[in-house]
Enzyme design. Sequence first.
Site, PDB file in Angstrom:
ATOM      1  N   ARG A 116       0.807  -1.223   0.000  1.00 40.82           N
ATOM      2  CA  ARG A 116       0.000   0.000   0.000  1.00 40.82           C
ATOM      3  C   ARG A 116       0.836   1.267   0.000  1.00 40.82           C
ATOM      4  O   ARG A 116       0.572   2.211  -0.754  1.00 40.82           O
ATOM      5  CB  ARG A 116      -0.938  -0.006   1.209  1.00 40.82           C
ATOM      6  CG  ARG A 116      -1.882   1.184   1.293  1.00 40.82           C
ATOM      7  CD  ARG A 116      -2.866   0.995   2.417  1.00 40.82           C
ATOM      8  NE  ARG A 116      -2.183   0.838   3.698  1.00 40.82           N
ATOM      9  CZ  ARG A 116      -2.803   0.452   4.811  1.00 40.82           C
ATOM     10  NH1 ARG A 116      -4.082   0.139   4.775  1.00 40.82           N
ATOM     11  NH2 ARG A 116      -2.133   0.351   5.951  1.00 40.82           N
ATOM     12  N   SER A 320      -5.953  12.575   1.122  1.00 41.89           N
ATOM     13  CA  SER A 320      -4.873  11.775   1.695  1.00 41.89           C
ATOM     14  C   SER A 320      -5.412  10.453   2.232  1.00 41.89           C
ATOM     15  O   SER A 320      -4.809   9.388   2.027  1.00 41.89           O
ATOM     16  CB  SER A 320      -4.179  12.553   2.807  1.00 41.89           C
ATOM     17  OG  SER A 320      -3.169  11.791   3.418  1.00 41.89           O
ATOM     18  N   LEU A 323      -6.302   8.102  -0.746  1.00 45.81           N
ATOM     19  CA  LEU A 323      -5.117   7.537  -1.383  1.00 45.81           C
ATOM     20  C   LEU A 323      -4.462   6.471  -0.504  1.00 45.81           C
ATOM     21  O   LEU A 323      -3.806   5.560  -1.025  1.00 45.81           O
ATOM     22  CB  LEU A 323      -4.107   8.645  -1.690  1.00 45.81           C
ATOM     23  CG  LEU A 323      -4.524   9.650  -2.771  1.00 45.81           C
ATOM     24  CD1 LEU A 323      -3.481  10.745  -2.914  1.00 45.81           C
ATOM     25  CD2 LEU A 323      -4.723   8.951  -4.115  1.00 45.81           C
ATOM     26  N   HIS A 324      -4.629   6.574   0.800  1.00 42.18           N
ATOM     27  CA  HIS A 324      -4.077   5.563   1.698  1.00 42.18           C
ATOM     28  C   HIS A 324      -4.909   4.282   1.698  1.00 42.18           C
ATOM     29  O   HIS A 324      -4.473   3.283   2.278  1.00 42.18           O
ATOM     30  CB  HIS A 324      -3.981   6.106   3.127  1.00 42.18           C
ATOM     31  CG  HIS A 324      -2.778   6.950   3.376  1.00 42.18           C
ATOM     32  ND1 HIS A 324      -2.756   8.307   3.120  1.00 42.18           N
ATOM     33  CD2 HIS A 324      -1.540   6.640   3.824  1.00 42.18           C
ATOM     34  CE1 HIS A 324      -1.561   8.789   3.433  1.00 42.18           C
ATOM     35  NE2 HIS A 324      -0.803   7.808   3.854  1.00 42.18           N
ATOM     36  N   GLY A 325      -6.083   4.301   1.076  1.00 41.84           N
ATOM     37  CA  GLY A 325      -6.915   3.110   1.026  1.00 41.84           C
ATOM     38  C   GLY A 325      -8.024   3.153   2.049  1.00 41.84           C
ATOM     39  O   GLY A 325      -8.234   4.145   2.746  1.00 41.84           O
TER      40      GLY A 325
END
Length: 435
Positions: A116, A320, A323-325
């Site tokens: 990730r 943010s 995008l980190h999942g």
Amino acid sequence: MQWSWMLHKCFQPTVQQAFAVGLSVVAPSLLLRLLVLYSGLQKRIISLVATVLGLLVLWWYYERSVAYFIVLCGILYPLFALVPRGRGALIAIVCVLFIFSCELFIASKEEWHKVRGSFLVVVMKIISLAFDLEGYPDIKGEQKPAIVSSIPDLFSYMSYCLFPGTTVFGPFLTYTDHSKFLHATPLSTRWALKIVSSMVVAAVCLGLSVCVLPFLLNEPQYNKWLAAYMAAASFRYSHYFISFLSQSSTIASGIGYDSNIDSWSFSVVHPVAVEIPRSMSMVATNWNLPMHKFLKNYVYKPSRRYLGQFGAVLLTFSTSALLHGMNFQLSAVLLSLGTYAFIESVLRMKLSKRLNACVLDRPCSQSGCGHRHKSVEWWVVLMNSGFVLLNLFHLAYLGVMFDVTNEEPGLQEQVCISLFTMSEQSSSFNYILYI
């Protein structure tokens, strides 16, 4: 006796392992730098070599999971030519959808958890390139010209996405900054010292995170507040390890030289600004300088004109988190951090105007500060110190929110467990953060 055992049986082997990990990304970067300086090969060939080395490094860490990186890069490259307008927003949406698809339907939870962080770096590179090709509006709404004049050829594009010095551990670099690895900046003692010093600091930070701070946590005399700070500090120092390691590999490849001051001044993190936090906005900025640059230029500035300051801040931290999942706890912490930073910034701005003093969330300029009461006056120092203590408490409180391990695969179960864990952690501190 216990300290001696910890230093010899834990700290020393951990530091040695950190250097071994560092060599796996620094060595390919050094090889590329030597090729640029002495091989005489064409830039396209060097870009091809960089891509191959990047794939080998990714295979070394992730094995078959390297396919996710290749598929994403391969899918998005044609879009650069097929979508001449609005490609930045479109590619950003495709990237987020690809992340969610992999996390929910394609990759296992353990597999995706491993890749990730590296995948996030590649995604930010591609999105930034898309916006740099067409320009984007700034805070005032004025359209900035394109930074990258034309679509890179396939070799340059792939070497940018899969560069061995920045893909596994980061950091994020724009395409313009990445291209500087092809500049034949001469080798120097300062360059070598910067690489070695960054690796040494990275190794020490890992030793502190894995050995020293957990050892201190087991000391019975510490109360729950100090234990919470130590637990959060252990998480932060593991981040410093990655940051300084990525800084070392980036500089080893020849990126980060500032000709204006004749120095290798590239930095990924400023630990002092995080550990002694003047404000939460300073924490967010100095936690990951390249990612802050990405979010500021490609999310915050273009959106502030339409959403206002608070809306742009929330969108930035939400981006943010996306995008980190799909990590509910991380998303909650990021959004909380954004909210705290905004509230503190507004409060200190009003205090600064009312008191005519240097109590803003960022230090005043020594030359252009118009406040009557400077930062050296005792009561101004006392007020800023109070905010530092408050922010240390916030860091500790937010850090313990990550103190959970669960293997349940379902998203609904993950959210429920995350909520329960955060509630349990909050109740153990009497919910004081929300007061």
